[in-house]
Design a protein around this motif. Sequence first.
Motif, PDB file in Angstrom:
ATOM      1  N   LEU A  23       0.820  -1.212   0.000  1.00  0.00           N
ATOM      2  CA  LEU A  23       0.000   0.000   0.000  1.00  0.00           C
ATOM      3  C   LEU A  23       0.855   1.264   0.000  1.00  0.00           C
ATOM      4  N   PHE A  24       1.963   1.250   0.720  1.00  0.00           N
ATOM      5  CA  PHE A  24       2.871   2.404   0.673  1.00  0.00           C
ATOM      6  C   PHE A  24       3.400   2.590  -0.750  1.00  0.00           C
ATOM      7  N   ALA A  25       3.751   1.471  -1.414  1.00  0.00           N
ATOM      8  CA  ALA A  25       4.241   1.564  -2.794  1.00  0.00           C
ATOM      9  C   ALA A  25       3.175   2.103  -3.729  1.00  0.00           C
ATOM     10  N   LEU A  26       1.904   1.811  -3.424  1.00  0.00           N
ATOM     11  CA  LEU A  26       0.797   2.304  -4.244  1.00  0.00           C
ATOM     12  C   LEU A  26       0.407   3.735  -3.901  1.00  0.00           C
ATOM     13  N   GLY A  27       1.009   4.284  -2.858  1.00  0.00           N
ATOM     14  CA  GLY A  27       0.698   5.646  -2.457  1.00  0.00           C
ATOM     15  C   GLY A  27      -0.546   5.766  -1.603  1.00  0.00           C
ATOM     16  N   GLU A  28      -1.090   4.641  -1.136  1.00  0.00           N
ATOM     17  CA  GLU A  28      -2.293   4.655  -0.298  1.00  0.00           C
ATOM     18  C   GLU A  28      -1.866   4.694   1.171  1.00  0.00           C
TER      19      GLU A  28
ATOM     20  N   ALA B  68       6.087  -0.628  12.450  1.00  0.00           N
ATOM     21  CA  ALA B  68       6.161   0.786  12.822  1.00  0.00           C
ATOM     22  C   ALA B  68       7.245   1.506  12.025  1.00  0.00           C
ATOM     23  N   GLU B  69       8.280   0.759  11.642  1.00  0.00           N
ATOM     24  CA  GLU B  69       9.373   1.372  10.877  1.00  0.00           C
ATOM     25  C   GLU B  69       8.950   1.714   9.453  1.00  0.00           C
ATOM     26  N   LEU B  70       7.918   1.008   8.934  1.00  0.00           N
ATOM     27  CA  LEU B  70       7.463   1.286   7.579  1.00  0.00           C
ATOM     28  C   LEU B  70       6.915   2.701   7.460  1.00  0.00           C
ATOM     29  N   VAL B  71       6.209   3.153   8.498  1.00  0.00           N
ATOM     30  CA  VAL B  71       5.647   4.502   8.477  1.00  0.00           C
ATOM     31  C   VAL B  71       6.768   5.527   8.400  1.00  0.00           C
ATOM     32  N   GLN B  72       7.790   5.340   9.221  1.00  0.00           N
ATOM     33  CA  GLN B  72       8.922   6.262   9.213  1.00  0.00           C
ATOM     34  C   GLN B  72       9.682   6.191   7.900  1.00  0.00           C
ATOM     35  N   ALA B  73       9.778   4.994   7.333  1.00  0.00           N
ATOM     36  CA  ALA B  73      10.485   4.843   6.064  1.00  0.00           C
ATOM     37  C   ALA B  73       9.759   5.572   4.948  1.00  0.00           C
ATOM     38  N   ASP B  74       8.411   5.520   4.952  1.00  0.00           N
ATOM     39  CA  ASP B  74       7.634   6.208   3.929  1.00  0.00           C
ATOM     40  C   ASP B  74       7.809   7.716   4.037  1.00  0.00           C
ATOM     41  N   LEU B  75       7.728   8.225   5.265  1.00  0.00           N
ATOM     42  CA  LEU B  75       7.947   9.655   5.473  1.00  0.00           C
ATOM     43  C   LEU B  75       9.375  10.035   5.104  1.00  0.00           C
TER      44      LEU B  75
ATOM     45  N   GLY C   4       6.032  17.261  -7.566  1.00  0.00           N
ATOM     46  CA  GLY C   4       5.046  18.001  -6.791  1.00  0.00           C
ATOM     47  C   GLY C   4       3.627  17.581  -7.120  1.00  0.00           C
ATOM     48  N   ARG C   5       3.351  17.370  -8.401  1.00  0.00           N
ATOM     49  CA  ARG C   5       2.016  16.937  -8.802  1.00  0.00           C
ATOM     50  C   ARG C   5       1.705  15.542  -8.255  1.00  0.00           C
ATOM     51  N   MET C   6       2.721  14.689  -8.204  1.00  0.00           N
ATOM     52  CA  MET C   6       2.521  13.364  -7.624  1.00  0.00           C
ATOM     53  C   MET C   6       2.214  13.473  -6.134  1.00  0.00           C
ATOM     54  N   PHE C   7       2.952  14.326  -5.413  1.00  0.00           N
ATOM     55  CA  PHE C   7       2.693  14.524  -3.986  1.00  0.00           C
ATOM     56  C   PHE C   7       1.266  15.030  -3.767  1.00  0.00           C
ATOM     57  N   LEU C   8       0.849  15.976  -4.606  1.00  0.00           N
ATOM     58  CA  LEU C   8      -0.509  16.505  -4.471  1.00  0.00           C
ATOM     59  C   LEU C   8      -1.549  15.413  -4.649  1.00  0.00           C
ATOM     60  N   HIS C   9      -1.350  14.595  -5.670  1.00  0.00           N
ATOM     61  CA  HIS C   9      -2.319  13.538  -5.976  1.00  0.00           C
ATOM     62  C   HIS C   9      -2.467  12.573  -4.806  1.00  0.00           C
ATOM     63  N   HIS C  10      -1.373  12.368  -4.083  1.00  0.00           N
ATOM     64  CA  HIS C  10      -1.383  11.415  -2.976  1.00  0.00           C
ATOM     65  C   HIS C  10      -1.432  12.115  -1.615  1.00  0.00           C
ATOM     66  N   ASN C  11      -2.084  13.283  -1.597  1.00  0.00           N
ATOM     67  CA  ASN C  11      -2.446  13.958  -0.345  1.00  0.00           C
ATOM     68  C   ASN C  11      -1.237  14.275   0.539  1.00  0.00           C
ATOM     69  N   ALA C  12      -0.173  14.781  -0.081  1.00  0.00           N
ATOM     70  CA  ALA C  12       0.994  15.241   0.667  1.00  0.00           C
ATOM     71  C   ALA C  12       1.261  16.697   0.268  1.00  0.00           C
ATOM     72  N   PRO C  13       0.368  17.633   0.654  1.00  0.00           N
ATOM     73  CA  PRO C  13       0.473  19.014   0.173  1.00  0.00           C
ATOM     74  C   PRO C  13       1.727  19.735   0.632  1.00  0.00           C
TER      75      PRO C  13
ATOM     76  N   GLU D 211       4.777  18.469   1.145  1.00  0.00           N
ATOM     77  CA  GLU D 211       5.876  18.041   0.281  1.00  0.00           C
ATOM     78  C   GLU D 211       5.708  18.615  -1.126  1.00  0.00           C
ATOM     79  N   ALA D 212       4.455  18.672  -1.588  1.00  0.00           N
ATOM     80  CA  ALA D 212       4.198  19.246  -2.908  1.00  0.00           C
ATOM     81  C   ALA D 212       4.622  20.704  -2.961  1.00  0.00           C
ATOM     82  N   LEU D 213       4.269  21.460  -1.923  1.00  0.00           N
ATOM     83  CA  LEU D 213       4.616  22.873  -1.901  1.00  0.00           C
ATOM     84  C   LEU D 213       6.129  23.064  -1.942  1.00  0.00           C
ATOM     85  N   LYS D 214       6.855  22.241  -1.185  1.00  0.00           N
ATOM     86  CA  LYS D 214       8.316  22.353  -1.185  1.00  0.00           C
ATOM     87  C   LYS D 214       8.885  22.048  -2.560  1.00  0.00           C
ATOM     88  N   ALA D 215       8.341  20.999  -3.203  1.00  0.00           N
ATOM     89  CA  ALA D 215       8.824  20.661  -4.542  1.00  0.00           C
ATOM     90  C   ALA D 215       8.525  21.778  -5.528  1.00  0.00           C
ATOM     91  N   PHE D 216       7.319  22.339  -5.442  1.00  0.00           N
ATOM     92  CA  PHE D 216       6.950  23.424  -6.343  1.00  0.00           C
ATOM     93  C   PHE D 216       7.814  24.666  -6.099  1.00  0.00           C
TER      94      PHE D 216
END
Length: 346
Positions: free
Chosen positions: A56-61, A81-88, A218-227, A229-234
Amino acid sequence: MSDLLAQFEFDQAVERLYRAGEAAERAGHLREAAVHFRVAADQHLGDAAVRLAQVLFALGETAEAQRWCSVAVADGFDEAAELVQADLGARQRFLEHAARIMVGAPTFDWLPSGVPSGHAEPAEVQARTRALRALDEQYGGIACYGSVLAHLAVVEPFIVVGDADMWTAVAEVHELAGWTAFDSGVPGTALPHFERALTLARQAENESLIASVLTRAGRMFLHHNAPQEALKAFQLGFVAAHNSWADRRDLADPEQAIASLTTKVGTYGAERVRARTIALTALARNHLALGEVAAASGLVESALSEAATLRSVRANDQLRWLAAEARSAGASSLVEQITARFARCG
């Protein structure tokens, strides 16, 4: 005895689903893997919740992945628990890498696994990339992601013997690999491609390509509800960031958005199927926001016609979001139009 036999057969069926999930994951069919692992995780079979969270992390969910991490930890798998930190951490590492790129810091931290074979000219690499990008635009990332990876495997080794032109050419392939991975619904594999695209673009001192890659990320971050990170990329993308924010089509001012999008749709040629589909869907959303259901319905009909041969998770998500908004607005005809597409596509 019959109860024991029934339980045994049920356990065997769940075990087979877990193995099917493993096979699907190895084959790169992550959505199929998630379906199988989800059943096994529901029955608390071994580390199925951990495996499901990874997929699910790989799918962006992210939200669902985090929920299954909690289930896995409760089942005794503390490593979840480490998976959450790894994704972030993956997103944070990408942004830190991008920041170093923007200040010109040395960032070349990998070499291709293969060696150059034969001869390749940057122009030849770019011609093949343009052809693949055209396929992506017309048929969606799912249809060409594998071909992009095959192209990358052939040309990437040439960066060790190439110059700025070759670095740019291969960076464009990595950019397309990241973009088609995102559009194929596997954003977890997109970031490494975007990182390498940035590295090669910096080697070539190609600022416009750096901006393009950051905009896509940035557009990918936006699509997956990470605004955030998107703002920083933009922000790091400068001028390209402005265009990407405009593409977000905020519903706060539907009339202005309609004027902008109507102009934009007119600039897309017949080959830009995905771009037209998404823009038409956005137009329908804005008309719906104004209560103009008939206009929205006509635009949905056009979008669905455009998307008849399109295989794009991103375009499908946009249509699903429109369906949800139409349902909330009581526009049942719009909901029926969109759900009919997914019923046909399966």
